[in-house]
Design an enzyme around this catalytic site. Sequence first.
Site, PDB file in Angstrom:
ATOM      1  CG  HIS A  81      -1.731  -0.609   1.246  1.00  0.00           C
ATOM      2  ND1 HIS A  81      -2.124  -1.828   1.186  1.00  0.00           N
ATOM      3  CD2 HIS A  81      -3.526  -1.158   0.111  1.00  0.00           C
ATOM      4  CE1 HIS A  81      -3.084  -2.642   1.608  1.00  0.00           C
ATOM      5  NE2 HIS A  81      -4.119  -1.743   0.579  1.00  0.00           N
ATOM      6  CG  HIS A  85      -1.692   0.474  -4.755  1.00  0.00           C
ATOM      7  ND1 HIS A  85      -2.529  -0.588  -4.888  1.00  0.00           N
ATOM      8  CD2 HIS A  85      -2.164   0.425  -3.762  1.00  0.00           C
ATOM      9  CE1 HIS A  85      -3.698  -0.977  -4.918  1.00  0.00           C
ATOM     10  NE2 HIS A  85      -4.355   0.097  -3.538  1.00  0.00           N
ATOM     11  CG  HIS A 123      -7.303   3.720  -3.442  1.00  0.00           C
ATOM     12  ND1 HIS A 123      -6.475   4.674  -3.961  1.00  0.00           N
ATOM     13  CD2 HIS A 123      -7.100   3.023  -3.136  1.00  0.00           C
ATOM     14  CE1 HIS A 123      -5.673   2.935  -3.990  1.00  0.00           C
ATOM     15  NE2 HIS A 123      -6.176   2.110  -3.467  1.00  0.00           N
ATOM     16  CG  ASP A 124      -5.086   2.491  -0.507  1.00  0.00           C
ATOM     17  OD1 ASP A 124      -5.175   1.245  -1.475  1.00  0.00           O
ATOM     18  OD2 ASP A 124      -5.786   2.145   0.285  1.00  0.00           O
ATOM     19  CG  ASP A 234      -7.994  -0.874  -4.236  1.00  0.00           C
ATOM     20  OD1 ASP A 234      -8.499  -0.913  -3.209  1.00  0.00           O
ATOM     21  OD2 ASP A 234      -6.962  -0.573  -3.962  1.00  0.00           O
TER      22      ASP A 234
HETATM   23  C1  LIG Z   1      -4.208  -9.756  -4.434  1.00  0.00           C
HETATM   24  C2  LIG Z   1      -5.011  -9.932  -3.457  1.00  0.00           C
HETATM   25  N1  LIG Z   1      -4.773 -10.751  -2.575  1.00  0.00           N
HETATM   26  C3  LIG Z   1      -6.112 -10.111  -1.526  1.00  0.00           C
HETATM   27  C4  LIG Z   1      -6.425 -11.636  -0.405  1.00  0.00           C
HETATM   28  C5  LIG Z   1      -7.594 -11.245   0.375  1.00  0.00           C
HETATM   29  C6  LIG Z   1      -7.411  -9.921   0.840  1.00  0.00           C
HETATM   30  C7  LIG Z   1      -8.353  -9.664   1.602  1.00  0.00           C
HETATM   31  O1  LIG Z   1      -8.007  -8.773   2.471  1.00  0.00           O
HETATM   32  N2  LIG Z   1      -9.037 -10.840   2.423  1.00  0.00           N
HETATM   33  C8  LIG Z   1     -10.091 -10.976   3.617  1.00  0.00           C
HETATM   34  C9  LIG Z   1     -10.988 -11.504   3.776  1.00  0.00           C
HETATM   35  C10 LIG Z   1     -11.670 -11.115   4.231  1.00  0.00           C
HETATM   36  C11 LIG Z   1     -11.623 -11.134   1.858  1.00  0.00           C
HETATM   37  C12 LIG Z   1      -7.362  -8.974  -0.041  1.00  0.00           C
HETATM   38  C13 LIG Z   1      -6.510  -8.918  -1.476  1.00  0.00           C
HETATM   39  N3  LIG Z   1      -6.253  -8.103  -1.953  1.00  0.00           N
HETATM   40  C14 LIG Z   1      -6.285  -6.760  -2.334  1.00  0.00           C
HETATM   41  C15 LIG Z   1      -7.013  -5.901  -1.464  1.00  0.00           C
HETATM   42  C16 LIG Z   1      -8.568  -5.300  -1.690  1.00  0.00           C
HETATM   43  C17 LIG Z   1      -8.898  -4.773  -0.682  1.00  0.00           C
HETATM   44  O2  LIG Z   1     -10.273  -4.093  -1.387  1.00  0.00           O
HETATM   45  C18 LIG Z   1     -11.046  -3.948  -2.416  1.00  0.00           C
HETATM   46  C19 LIG Z   1     -10.387  -2.982  -3.209  1.00  0.00           C
HETATM   47  C20 LIG Z   1     -12.483  -3.310  -2.051  1.00  0.00           C
HETATM   48  C21 LIG Z   1     -11.404  -5.959  -2.501  1.00  0.00           C
HETATM   49  C22 LIG Z   1      -8.626  -4.533   0.269  1.00  0.00           C
HETATM   50  C23 LIG Z   1      -7.746  -4.584   0.227  1.00  0.00           C
HETATM   51  C24 LIG Z   1      -6.326  -5.701  -0.184  1.00  0.00           C
HETATM   52 CL1  LIG Z   1      -5.401  -5.930   0.430  1.00  0.00          CL
HETATM   53  N4  LIG Z   1      -6.360  -6.480  -3.301  1.00  0.00           N
HETATM   54  N5  LIG Z   1      -5.702  -7.126  -3.704  1.00  0.00           N
HETATM   55  C25 LIG Z   1      -5.353  -8.623  -2.790  1.00  0.00           C
HETATM   56 MG   LIG Z   2      -7.600   0.673   0.710  1.00  0.00          MG
HETATM   57 ZN   LIG Z   3      -5.868   0.243  -2.714  1.00  0.00          ZN
END
Ligand SMILES: Cc1nc2ccc(C(=O)NCC(C)C)cc2n2c(-c3cc(OC(C)(C)C)ccc3Cl)nnc12
Ligand SMILES: [Mg+2]
Ligand SMILES: [Zn+2]
Length: 346
Positions: A81, A85, A123-124, A234
Site C-alpha cells: 500500500h 499502488h 484512495h489509500d 484497486d
Molecule cells: C491479490 C490480493 N489478494 C488479497 C487477499 C486477501 C485480501 C483480504 O483482505 N481478504 C480478507 C477477506 C475477508 C476477504 C485482499 C487481497 N487483495 C487486495 C485488497 C483488496 C481490498 O479491497 C477491495 C479492493 C475492495 C477488494 C482491500 C485490501 C486489499 Cl489488500 N488487493 N489485492 C489483493
Molecule cells: Mg484501501
Molecule cells: Zn488500494
Amino acid sequence: VDLQVEEEDVQALLNCGDDHNIKDFDSFNFCPRTVPYRHMPCYVLKMFEDLNFIKRWRIKKNVLARFTLYVKKGYRDAPYHNWMHAFSVAHFAYLLIKNLRLVEEEHMTELQAFVFLVSCLCHDIDHRGTNNSFQTKCGTVLASLYSSEGSVMERHHLAQSMCILNTEGCNIFETLKGTLYSEALDLLRNNILATDLASHFRSVDDQREITRCYDKKNPSHRKLLHAMLMTCCDLNDQTKNWKVSKQTAEQIYDEFFSQGDLEKSMGTAPIEMMDREKASIPDLQVQFITNLVLPLFTNLAMVFPSVKSIVQIIERNREVWRIATAIFQKYSEKGMTGMDILLNAR
Ligand SMILES: Cc1nc2ccc(C(=O)NCC(C)C)cc2n2c(-c3cc(OC(C)(C)C)ccc3Cl)nnc12
Ligand SMILES: [Mg+2]
Ligand SMILES: [Zn+2]
C-alpha cells in the site's frame, strides 16, 4: 498533514515535458509498475492532460503538480500500500475512462470522471500496511476516530485527501464553482469509502442484480457501477500478466504476515491469511480470485463486453496459482514455508 514539498520539485515536475512517450501507455496490456518510479508524477500529469481534464476544468498546472507531489508524499513505504499502488490504481481508472469511453457513453459525467481519477490517486493515502480489523483490535488512534462509523482506514484516507486539498496551492477543485465543488467532494467521499472490502461485500449482490439489466440513466445503478469501477481499479494488478500478479501477491503477503507478526507480539492470534506459519499463498490467491476478483470483473463485463478479455487474463492467472498450489503441497511436506516456495518459484 505536515508534509513539505519543495517548490523546486514542483518546477521540475512542470518541466518534465513529454520526453516520456511510452508506447501502449493507454492499453489494458500496459503495466504501470514498469514506469520508472521517478517518472510516475510526470505520467500522472500526462493522464490528466490526455483526458483533457486540465482544459475542461481550467486546472492550473502548478496546482496539479503540487497536489500530485503532496499525494505521493502522503503515501508511506509499505510493501504494497504505497505510491506505486496508488499510481497503478489511477492508471487503471485512466484506461477505463479512455477505453470504455465512460463519458462519451454517458456512464459518467465529465465531473464524475475527473473526480474518479483523483479518488484513485488518493484512495489509500497514509496507509500503514495494516487493515481495518487491526485498527479496531489494537485500538489505534484511527480506530478511536472512526471505528463507530466503520471503514476506519478509508475514512482516514479521505481525511488526508481533504487536508491536501486544503493545503495552499494544492486545491485542484478550486475552479469548480458552487454546487460543482460540493458535488466533487461528495464523489471523492463515496469513491474512497467504496474501496473498503466490507462495503464491497455489502453491495456485491446488488451489483450482480443491476449488471444483468444495466440502466445508465438510473442513479442507483450509476452509483453501484462507480463503486465497482473503484474496486476494479484497486484490483488492477490481477488484470496484468502472471509476473505482475505474483509480484503483487508477494508484496501483499509481506504486509499481511508483518501484521500477523505484530498481532502475535501483542498476544492475539492472527487470522490464517496473516499467519506466515499457516498461510498457503497459492490457495489464498485461488480463493480471492474465485470469490472476489472474477465475480466483480464478470459483472463488469455484463455492462462492458470488451472487459471479457480481462476476465480471461484473470482466469489464466488463477490457473497458474492452481498449479502453484499443487507444487506448494508437494514442497510443504518438506517443511518449506509459503514465502520461500513462492520465491523459489521465480
Ligand atoms: C491479490 C490480493 N489478494 C488479497 C487477499 C486477501 C485480501 C483480504 O483482505 N481478504 C480478507 C477477506 C475477508 C476477504 C485482499 C487481497 N487483495 C487486495 C485488497 C483488496 C481490498 O479491497 C477491495 C479492493 C475492495 C477488494 C482491500 C485490501 C486489499 Cl489488500 N488487493 N489485492 C489483493
Ligand atoms: Mg484501501
Ligand atoms: Zn488500494
